[in-house]
Design a protein around this motif. Sequence first.
Motif, short mmCIF file in Angstrom:
data_model
loop_
_atom_site.label_atom_id
_atom_site.label_comp_id
_atom_site.label_asym_id
_atom_site.label_seq_id
_atom_site.Cartn_x
_atom_site.Cartn_y
_atom_site.Cartn_z
N ALA A 60 0.86 -1.19 0.00
CA ALA A 60 0.00 0.00 0.00
C ALA A 60 0.89 1.23 0.00
N PRO A 61 0.40 2.36 -0.48
CA PRO A 61 1.21 3.58 -0.43
C PRO A 61 1.59 3.93 1.01
N GLY A 62 2.83 4.34 1.18
CA GLY A 62 3.27 4.83 2.47
C GLY A 62 3.82 3.80 3.41
N GLY A 63 3.71 2.51 3.10
CA GLY A 63 4.18 1.48 4.01
C GLY A 63 5.51 0.89 3.58
N ARG A 64 6.28 0.38 4.56
CA ARG A 64 7.53 -0.31 4.30
C ARG A 64 8.46 0.50 3.41
N GLY A 65 8.68 1.76 3.78
CA GLY A 65 9.42 2.67 2.94
C GLY A 65 10.86 2.29 2.70
N VAL A 66 11.45 1.46 3.56
CA VAL A 66 12.86 1.10 3.41
C VAL A 66 13.06 -0.01 2.39
N LEU A 67 12.02 -0.79 2.10
CA LEU A 67 12.21 -2.01 1.30
C LEU A 67 12.51 -1.74 -0.16
N VAL A 68 11.69 -0.91 -0.81
CA VAL A 68 11.88 -0.68 -2.24
C VAL A 68 13.26 -0.10 -2.54
#
Length: 243
Positions: free
Chosen positions: A127-135
């Motif tokens: 979803a937008p805004g989640g897990r920002g470090v992964l991508v």
Amino acid sequence: MISLRARGEHAPLRAAAAKAGAGLIAISPWRLLLRDDAATRERLREALAAPRVVFTSPVAVRAARRLQPLRTLDGQRWFAVGAGTAMALRRAGVAGVDAPQRMDSEGLLSLPGLAELHGQDVGFVTAPGGRGVLVPALEARGARVIRADVYEREAVTLSPRPLARLAELDAPAKLALSSAQALQLVMDALPEPLRDRLRRTQAIAASERLAELARAQGFTDIVLARSARPADLIEAAARPSTK
């Protein structure tokens, strides 16, 4: 126990708390909206065709499953951030799912199957805004990330009833902390007296990253849970305070 989750998502933690003889104050800073449009369906189709597919939450599994069946293709590897997401994928029909013992972004990135990604497509269902470090981390390893945002979080006004219960608390309380964004939204929305009251609770953090965030927000009594699963949060809450 105080829960910071989306509207309609408090039930599992409420049940676990009740089993342990505790009540629950459910504070919802957002609601979840499952997407259902042609662009999302096409992006999901592309993501699910990648050699490696990552799901970031059980809600992402539920939202994707509504859009198309979840099936493993030959040679694919599927990954889940935690045990709850892995279980949701298995229930959806995906037999082989890799999930880390440390159930957070850092744990996922430590999995051997995501170590060598140069020139590889990685489907990323979230979803937008989640897990920002992964991508950014996956891209830094050479992956071409195909991101499918299959649901979204819509901020809502905090309900006055749980805030009144928070204000009236005159006994020690525990805060189940499983989302950085939820904590930030709640802290931003609360008046200062209620922020202070929340800071005086014991924060049960589902990861080291969330524990660090709680410290930055002024919490001083923090316990680390094994994961964001309700049973693990309740188990951690039952430990004696080391403050």
